[in-house]
Design an enzyme around this catalytic site. Structure first.
Site, PDB file in Angstrom:
ATOM      1  N   HIS A  77       0.816  -1.219   0.000  1.00  0.00           N
ATOM      2  CA  HIS A  77       0.000   0.000   0.000  1.00  0.00           C
ATOM      3  C   HIS A  77       0.849   1.268   0.000  1.00  0.00           C
ATOM      4  O   HIS A  77       0.312   2.366  -0.112  1.00  0.00           O
ATOM      5  CB  HIS A  77      -0.996  -0.011   1.167  1.00  0.00           C
ATOM      6  CG  HIS A  77      -0.422   0.267   2.515  1.00  0.00           C
ATOM      7  ND1 HIS A  77      -0.029  -0.719   3.383  1.00  0.00           N
ATOM      8  CD2 HIS A  77      -0.187   1.431   3.170  1.00  0.00           C
ATOM      9  CE1 HIS A  77       0.410  -0.179   4.510  1.00  0.00           C
ATOM     10  NE2 HIS A  77       0.317   1.131   4.406  1.00  0.00           N
ATOM     11  N   ASP A 123      -0.056  -7.584   1.405  1.00  0.00           N
ATOM     12  CA  ASP A 123       0.499  -6.239   1.579  1.00  0.00           C
ATOM     13  C   ASP A 123       2.024  -6.250   1.697  1.00  0.00           C
ATOM     14  O   ASP A 123       2.589  -5.977   2.752  1.00  0.00           O
ATOM     15  CB  ASP A 123      -0.139  -5.581   2.810  1.00  0.00           C
ATOM     16  CG  ASP A 123       0.048  -4.068   2.828  1.00  0.00           C
ATOM     17  OD1 ASP A 123       0.504  -3.510   1.819  1.00  0.00           O
ATOM     18  OD2 ASP A 123      -0.263  -3.448   3.865  1.00  0.00           O
ATOM     19  N   ASP A 212       4.821   4.633   9.738  1.00  0.00           N
ATOM     20  CA  ASP A 212       5.554   3.390   9.979  1.00  0.00           C
ATOM     21  C   ASP A 212       5.208   2.307   8.966  1.00  0.00           C
ATOM     22  O   ASP A 212       5.831   1.238   8.952  1.00  0.00           O
ATOM     23  CB  ASP A 212       5.253   2.862  11.393  1.00  0.00           C
ATOM     24  CG  ASP A 212       5.869   3.730  12.467  1.00  0.00           C
ATOM     25  OD1 ASP A 212       6.938   4.294  12.228  1.00  0.00           O
ATOM     26  OD2 ASP A 212       5.272   3.861  13.550  1.00  0.00           O
TER      27      ASP A 212
END
Length: 266
Positions: A77, A123, A212
């Site tokens: 992402h 992801d 993060d």
């Protein structure tokens, strides 16, 4: 409820000029967030120079780990589709993003995003660097589920409180494993147990947060060396009670990551 770490890649442009914050957690809020918030570390402490030499800061506002001298492992992402990409700058070798001592900056030349990624699950991504970084240690990934429990370490330059600014200093924190059954109870059908691993305290207070995303969750292996078990992915809010951080489960994708890395020459 929205996945607060999922929007980080879309917020990249806005975050580029902001220094990333550390892994610190804020006091948990009573209600769920009403919008998407990217992940950062809350409730942490500053990392020492050289403590985690494999940590990478990416110019779109994400984190990553040095998988090999030419590849950075991060979250899907955080990047666009697979293909040539020279727009990303990776910063390594420092804990203070404003320091020039030992600072290494390298441009990307290619991005590989997990096949089939559509915003939920899968992801992970690899960013190929234009110039190899040979002076810093890499972070091996786990190839089995042997280390998918216990206490993990997270680190990053993300926000130190929910909705806060990202930090100029690399922050670190320890978070305990949370079982799939417990995590599923928190997130219901949004969790993909086979592909995701959860970590955090039931009372909240320590977590990854905005900025993060893509950074590693890691622990010591049987030989005492660091091994990566997760990739910062998503969660509801930051360090909220009852909502642990959700990470891409590296062991599940280990062979796919290794295959992709080999195809990229890394």
């Amino acid at each position: 409820m929205n996945r607060w770490r999922k929007m980080l890649g879309l917020m990249a442009t806005a975050l580029t000029a902001v220094t990333v914050s550390s892994f610190t957690l804020t006091a948990p809020a009573a209600a769920e967030p009403t919008g998407d918030v990217s992940p950062y570390v809350v409730g942490g402490t500053r990392a020492a120079l050289g403590e985690f030499p494999f940590m990478v800061r990416l110019s779109m506002g994400c984190g990553g780990s040095l998988y090999s001298p030419t590849l950075v492992l991060t979250a899907a992402h955080c990047v666009g589709g697979t293909g040539a990409n020279t727009s990303i700058t990776a910063t390594l070798g420092v804990v203070d993003l404003q320091s020039t001592t030992g600072r290494i900056t390298v441009r990307s030349n290619y991005v590989y995003r997990a096949p089939g990624y559509s915003g939920s699950g899968k992801d992970w991504a690899l960013i190929r660097l234009a110039t190899p970084v040979t002076s810093l240690a890499t972070l091996p990934i786990t190839t089995s589920t042997a280390y998918d429990s216990g206490t993990f370490t997270v680190a990053g330059w993300g926000a130190t409180r929910e909705g806060g600014a990202q930090s100029r200093y690399l922050m670190k924190a320890n978070v305990p494993f949370v079982s799939d059954s417990s995590c599923s109870a928190s997130y219901g059908g949004d969790l993909i147990p086979a592909e995701e691993i959860c970590a955090g305290y039931s009372s909240g207070g320590v977590d990854t947060c905005q900025g993060d995303s893509g950074g590693p969750m890691f622990r010591r292996n049987s030989a005492g060396a660091w091994v990566q078990v997760g990739i910062v992915s998503w969660g509801y809010g930051c360090a909220r009670a009852g909502y642990p951080g959700v990470y891409t489960q590296v062991s599940y994708f280990a062979s796919a990551i290794a295959s992709a890395a080999a195809s990229l020459g890394g």
